[in-house]
Scaffold this active site. Sequence first.
Site, short mmCIF file in Angstrom:
data_model
loop_
_atom_site.label_atom_id
_atom_site.label_comp_id
_atom_site.label_asym_id
_atom_site.label_seq_id
_atom_site.Cartn_x
_atom_site.Cartn_y
_atom_site.Cartn_z
CD GLU A 101 -22.14 10.44 -10.85
OE1 GLU A 101 -22.60 11.01 -12.22
OE2 GLU A 101 -20.83 10.77 -10.70
CG ASP A 102 -22.73 7.56 -14.32
OD1 ASP A 102 -22.39 7.75 -13.36
OD2 ASP A 102 -22.25 7.48 -15.74
CG ASP A 105 -15.62 3.26 -9.62
OD1 ASP A 105 -16.26 2.21 -8.85
OD2 ASP A 105 -14.89 3.27 -9.84
CE LYS A 133 -18.31 0.52 -10.89
NZ LYS A 133 -17.78 0.66 -11.54
NE ARG A 167 -21.42 8.42 -23.42
CZ ARG A 167 -21.13 8.54 -22.51
NH1 ARG A 167 -21.42 8.20 -21.08
NH2 ARG A 167 -19.67 9.46 -22.47
P1 IMP Z 1 -15.57 8.01 -9.32
O1 IMP Z 1 -15.68 9.22 -9.35
O2 IMP Z 1 -14.47 7.45 -9.21
O3 IMP Z 1 -17.16 8.00 -7.95
O4 IMP Z 1 -16.32 7.86 -10.79
C1 IMP Z 1 -17.91 8.62 -11.12
C2 IMP Z 1 -17.57 8.04 -12.28
O5 IMP Z 1 -17.06 7.24 -12.79
C3 IMP Z 1 -18.73 8.11 -12.89
O6 IMP Z 1 -19.82 8.49 -12.78
C4 IMP Z 1 -18.53 7.44 -13.92
O7 IMP Z 1 -18.69 8.27 -14.82
C5 IMP Z 1 -17.26 6.54 -14.09
N1 IMP Z 1 -17.67 5.04 -13.47
C6 IMP Z 1 -17.72 4.29 -12.59
N2 IMP Z 1 -17.78 2.74 -12.79
C7 IMP Z 1 -18.14 2.81 -13.84
C8 IMP Z 1 -18.41 2.04 -14.48
O8 IMP Z 1 -18.11 0.46 -14.30
N3 IMP Z 1 -18.83 2.01 -16.26
C9 IMP Z 1 -18.57 3.24 -16.58
N4 IMP Z 1 -18.44 4.16 -15.74
C10 IMP Z 1 -18.27 4.35 -14.31
MG MG Z 2 -19.97 9.98 -14.98
#
Ligand code: IMP
Ligand code: MG
Length: 181
Positions: A101-102, A105, A133, A167
Amino acid sequence: MDHSNYVIDQMISAKSIAARVEALAHEIHDAFEGTDKLIVIGLLRGSFIFISDLVRELDLPVEVDFLETSSYGDGMESSREVRILKDLRGEIEGRDILVVEDIVDTGHTLHHVLNLLQSRKPKRMEVCALLDKPSRREVDVKATWVGFEIPDKFVVGYGIDYAQRNRNLDHIGAVRFLDED
Ligand code: IMP
Ligand code: MG
């Protein structure tokens, strides 16, 4: 608010990323040493550069597959509702898998994906996230390996986008808007 006027402040250099990817690959290698096959699963689209660098540092028998989940759209807030837009091509039952995963969050995306993949009964499932994060977490989910813990900033580069842009940056930077007051 007009979100078109922003600059990107470098947060993690290309050199630091490369060094960290190499170290992560060594840890993953040691954890999966002896596997007959490791299926590395990239979550599209943000992980595409990370996974391509990671597998090239990984001295294991590897297969690559991809899964795409719904994204933030063009915004910066998590939708918290995760949908699968593109499923895996291959089976994972009884296999060693590594989810790449990138960014973790809020954690909703990873939580949903891990539940789905676990239901398919892999032999072993681990997660490698480039960025984490932790201060933003809403769901209790953890990656086995994390490249970098970062503060609550919106970041781009090295595969990660803001409204599909940036990107292709070779480093990771934080988005800073110029017209905020
Ligand atoms: P989550 O479901 O809130 O954990 O979000 C995960 C996804 O949100 C990641 O795989 C990213 O694609 C996107 N994301 C979260 N934070 C960022 C950021 O700072 N920049 C760009 N994409 C983000
Ligand atoms: Mg993502």
